[in-house]
Design an enzyme around this catalytic site. Structure first.
Site, PDB file in Angstrom:
ATOM      1  CB  CYS A  78     -57.718 -19.646 108.351  1.00  0.00           C
ATOM      2  SG  CYS A  78     -58.554 -21.228 108.689  1.00  0.00           S
ATOM      3  CG  HIS A 178     -53.412 -21.464 109.340  1.00  0.00           C
ATOM      4  ND1 HIS A 178     -53.815 -20.478 110.212  1.00  0.00           N
ATOM      5  CD2 HIS A 178     -54.435 -22.341 109.264  1.00  0.00           C
ATOM      6  CE1 HIS A 178     -55.042 -20.744 110.653  1.00  0.00           C
ATOM      7  NE2 HIS A 178     -55.438 -21.871 110.089  1.00  0.00           N
ATOM      8  CD  GLU A 180     -50.659 -18.618 110.642  1.00  0.00           C
ATOM      9  OE1 GLU A 180     -51.623 -19.088 111.272  1.00  0.00           O
ATOM     10  OE2 GLU A 180     -50.747 -18.174 109.477  1.00  0.00           O
TER      11      GLU A 180
END
Length: 204
Positions: A78, A178, A180
């Site tokens: 990001c 993202h 994650e």
């Protein structure tokens, strides 16, 4: 064991990133100092918020030059991707300058910030190895990178118009989404990064 440093500059989803890397077999050190980058096989630079705030924290921590000098596997997430470039128009900030280009506000976006899941069109870059073509990834941002050299682009997506979802220069790979927060596809991407770190360490 493959050792990966996750840079803590005060703005990043560190716990989820560390857990994803650990699930892929990495030993993770979360660090906010240059000393934490010693004897690692790879570095992850996450980030949320603005490039200006992130660069300010990296500068205060003495991390800018060590990150610029690192030539091993390096993943930006990001704002971390945005910091790879030379300049951000978000707040007039000079960034790390690892890739030529700028960071600009998303054009023709129906609403900002852009928040949600997007299909991503990616090429055969190793970071996407084994990930299905129809995988989706989670985005939260209002700005995106505009490289001077389009050859660094390895993935794109659309929100109003097409923008860069991932870019690579050598060992440096950055993603605007993202991983994650992107479910199995995101975890697979983090595992691919750990694999790159392991292979780089073996070749050293």
């Amino acid at each position: 064991m493959t050792r990966v440093a996750v840079v803590d500059h005060g703005a990043g989803n560190l716990v989820s990133i560390a857990q994803g890397l650990e699930r892929a077999g990495a030993s993770v050190v979360v660090t906010g100092t240059p000393d934490g980058l010693h004897e690692v096989d790879g570095i992850v630079l996450p980030g949320v918020g603005t490039t200006g705030a992130a660069m300010g924290r990296l500068t205060a921590a003495g991390l800018v030059e060590p990150l610029r000098a690192w030539d091993g596997p390096f993943l930006g997430i990001c704002v971390g991707l945005q910091l790879f470039f030379e300049h951000s128009e978000e707040d007039g900030t000079d960034a790390l300058g690892l890739m030529p280009g700028r960071v600009r506000q998303l054009e023709e976006a129906p609403l900002l910030p852009h928040i949600g899941w997007n299909d991503v069109s990616f090429d055969s870059d190793p970071i996407f190895a084994g990930i299905p073509d129809d995988a989706t990834f989670y985005f939260v941002h209002s700005f995106a990178v505009v490289p001077d050299d389009r050859r660094v682009i390895v993935a794109e997506t659309e929100y109003g118009r097409s923008f860069v979802a991932a870019a690579r220069s050598g060992n440096r790979i950055g993603v605007q989404f993202h991983p994650e927060r992107s479910g199995p596809a995101g975890l697979a991407m983090l595992a691919n990064f750990v694999t790159a770190c392991r292979e780089s360490a073996r070749a050293a």
